[in-house]
Design a protein around this motif. Structure first.
Motif, PDB file in Angstrom:
ATOM      1  N   THR A  11       5.576   1.558 -12.149  1.00 51.11           N
ATOM      2  CA  THR A  11       6.185   1.134 -10.886  1.00 51.11           C
ATOM      3  C   THR A  11       5.139   0.990  -9.787  1.00 51.11           C
ATOM      4  O   THR A  11       5.309   0.164  -8.887  1.00 51.11           O
ATOM      5  CB  THR A  11       7.279   2.117 -10.431  1.00 51.11           C
ATOM      6  OG1 THR A  11       6.732   3.418 -10.328  1.00 51.11           O
ATOM      7  CG2 THR A  11       8.444   2.115 -11.383  1.00 51.11           C
ATOM      8  N   ARG A  12       4.056   1.755  -9.859  1.00 47.41           N
ATOM      9  CA  ARG A  12       2.985   1.619  -8.870  1.00 47.41           C
ATOM     10  C   ARG A  12       2.252   0.290  -8.990  1.00 47.41           C
ATOM     11  O   ARG A  12       1.619  -0.149  -8.038  1.00 47.41           O
ATOM     12  CB  ARG A  12       1.980   2.758  -9.003  1.00 47.41           C
ATOM     13  CG  ARG A  12       2.334   3.922  -8.129  1.00 47.41           C
ATOM     14  CD  ARG A  12       1.290   4.972  -8.196  1.00 47.41           C
ATOM     15  NE  ARG A  12       1.696   5.875  -9.263  1.00 47.41           N
ATOM     16  CZ  ARG A  12       0.884   6.619  -9.963  1.00 47.41           C
ATOM     17  NH1 ARG A  12      -0.394   6.594  -9.739  1.00 47.41           N
ATOM     18  NH2 ARG A  12       1.351   7.399 -10.905  1.00 47.41           N
ATOM     19  N   GLY A  19       3.852   1.446  -1.232  1.00 50.85           N
ATOM     20  CA  GLY A  19       4.407   1.516  -2.586  1.00 50.85           C
ATOM     21  C   GLY A  19       3.428   2.086  -3.587  1.00 50.85           C
ATOM     22  O   GLY A  19       3.808   2.849  -4.477  1.00 50.85           O
ATOM     23  N   LEU A  20       2.167   1.748  -3.438  1.00 52.85           N
ATOM     24  CA  LEU A  20       1.138   2.285  -4.330  1.00 52.85           C
ATOM     25  C   LEU A  20       1.034   3.799  -4.196  1.00 52.85           C
ATOM     26  O   LEU A  20       0.844   4.513  -5.182  1.00 52.85           O
ATOM     27  CB  LEU A  20      -0.205   1.630  -4.013  1.00 52.85           C
ATOM     28  CG  LEU A  20      -1.403   2.066  -4.832  1.00 52.85           C
ATOM     29  CD1 LEU A  20      -1.214   1.698  -6.290  1.00 52.85           C
ATOM     30  CD2 LEU A  20      -2.662   1.438  -4.293  1.00 52.85           C
ATOM     31  N   LEU A  21       1.194   4.303  -2.994  1.00 53.41           N
ATOM     32  CA  LEU A  21       1.089   5.744  -2.767  1.00 53.41           C
ATOM     33  C   LEU A  21       2.355   6.504  -3.150  1.00 53.41           C
ATOM     34  O   LEU A  21       2.282   7.624  -3.633  1.00 53.41           O
ATOM     35  CB  LEU A  21       0.779   6.014  -1.290  1.00 53.41           C
ATOM     36  CG  LEU A  21      -0.603   5.602  -0.818  1.00 53.41           C
ATOM     37  CD1 LEU A  21      -0.710   5.782   0.685  1.00 53.41           C
ATOM     38  CD2 LEU A  21      -1.666   6.396  -1.526  1.00 53.41           C
ATOM     39  N   ARG A  22       3.518   5.918  -2.938  1.00 55.08           N
ATOM     40  CA  ARG A  22       4.759   6.677  -3.032  1.00 55.08           C
ATOM     41  C   ARG A  22       5.512   6.541  -4.354  1.00 55.08           C
ATOM     42  O   ARG A  22       6.332   7.397  -4.651  1.00 55.08           O
ATOM     43  CB  ARG A  22       5.700   6.252  -1.893  1.00 55.08           C
ATOM     44  CG  ARG A  22       5.061   6.381  -0.562  1.00 55.08           C
ATOM     45  CD  ARG A  22       5.716   7.188   0.456  1.00 55.08           C
ATOM     46  NE  ARG A  22       7.089   7.502   0.254  1.00 55.08           N
ATOM     47  CZ  ARG A  22       7.613   8.674   0.543  1.00 55.08           C
ATOM     48  NH1 ARG A  22       6.834   9.609   1.022  1.00 55.08           N
ATOM     49  NH2 ARG A  22       8.880   8.907   0.382  1.00 55.08           N
ATOM     50  N   LEU A  23       5.280   5.495  -5.100  1.00 55.09           N
ATOM     51  CA  LEU A  23       6.054   5.308  -6.328  1.00 55.09           C
ATOM     52  C   LEU A  23       5.607   6.296  -7.406  1.00 55.09           C
ATOM     53  O   LEU A  23       4.446   6.693  -7.456  1.00 55.09           O
ATOM     54  CB  LEU A  23       5.947   3.859  -6.799  1.00 55.09           C
ATOM     55  CG  LEU A  23       6.656   2.871  -5.874  1.00 55.09           C
ATOM     56  CD1 LEU A  23       6.340   1.448  -6.269  1.00 55.09           C
ATOM     57  CD2 LEU A  23       8.147   3.088  -5.858  1.00 55.09           C
ATOM     58  N   SER A  79       0.824  -1.208   0.000  1.00 57.92           N
ATOM     59  CA  SER A  79       0.000   0.000   0.000  1.00 57.92           C
ATOM     60  C   SER A  79       0.859   1.260   0.000  1.00 57.92           C
ATOM     61  O   SER A  79       0.537   2.232  -0.687  1.00 57.92           O
ATOM     62  CB  SER A  79      -0.911   0.003   1.221  1.00 57.92           C
ATOM     63  OG  SER A  79      -1.751  -1.118   1.198  1.00 57.92           O
ATOM     64  N   ASP A 111       5.380   6.538 -11.036  1.00 54.82           N
ATOM     65  CA  ASP A 111       4.527   6.413 -12.223  1.00 54.82           C
ATOM     66  C   ASP A 111       3.699   5.133 -12.152  1.00 54.82           C
ATOM     67  O   ASP A 111       3.870   4.308 -11.274  1.00 54.82           O
ATOM     68  CB  ASP A 111       5.356   6.472 -13.512  1.00 54.82           C
ATOM     69  CG  ASP A 111       6.317   5.317 -13.637  1.00 54.82           C
ATOM     70  OD1 ASP A 111       6.559   4.639 -12.636  1.00 54.82           O
ATOM     71  OD2 ASP A 111       6.832   5.098 -14.747  1.00 54.82           O
ATOM     72  N   ILE A 112       2.801   5.001 -13.122  1.00 59.09           N
ATOM     73  CA  ILE A 112       1.849   3.890 -13.067  1.00 59.09           C
ATOM     74  C   ILE A 112       2.524   2.526 -13.190  1.00 59.09           C
ATOM     75  O   ILE A 112       2.102   1.564 -12.569  1.00 59.09           O
ATOM     76  CB  ILE A 112       0.744   4.063 -14.130  1.00 59.09           C
ATOM     77  CG1 ILE A 112      -0.371   3.049 -13.888  1.00 59.09           C
ATOM     78  CG2 ILE A 112       1.302   3.931 -15.537  1.00 59.09           C
ATOM     79  CD1 ILE A 112      -1.646   3.359 -14.571  1.00 59.09           C
ATOM     80  N   GLY A 169       3.317  -2.554  -6.366  1.00 61.90           N
ATOM     81  CA  GLY A 169       2.793  -2.577  -5.003  1.00 61.90           C
ATOM     82  C   GLY A 169       1.623  -3.524  -4.829  1.00 61.90           C
ATOM     83  O   GLY A 169       1.699  -4.492  -4.072  1.00 61.90           O
TER      84      GLY A 169
END
Length: 100
Positions: A36-37, A27-31, A25, A33-34, A40
């Protein structure tokens, strides 16, 4: 009453699952671009939810005395749909040219 070793294993799996879900979660918020996201939710969160489902499977099997097929179906569905949805999202992002 469950055996203490089973309770310890279930607790460990729940902690591991929660840690993986938290990392996914974040990683989904902090990475940036789409692309790399996508890692997560599809990697870490899938492993986290998988560990939680395995904990549920171990607990249910130990409590009832027989193997529960519901948890096996949940884990199978999870491990099949997560990579497929990530692939579809990545293809849509490539096709539309979105990078954010």
């Amino acid at each position: 009453m469950l055996h203490p070793a089973v309770e310890l294993l279930v607790s460990f799996l729940l902690l591991v699952g929660g840690a993986f879900a938290l990392v996914g979660s974040i990683g989904l918020l902090r990475l940036p671009d789409i692309f790399t996201r996508l890692h997560g939710p599809t990697k870490a969160t899938t492993l986290g939810i998988g560990a939680v489902v395995v904990a549920l499977l171990v607990h249910t099997t130990a409590a009832s005395g027989h193997l529960s097929l519901k948890e096996l179906a949940i884990s199978l569905f999870l491990f099949i749909t997560a990579p497929v949805s990530a692939h579809v999202l990545a293809k849509a992002a490539l096709k539309t040219g979105r990078k954010d």
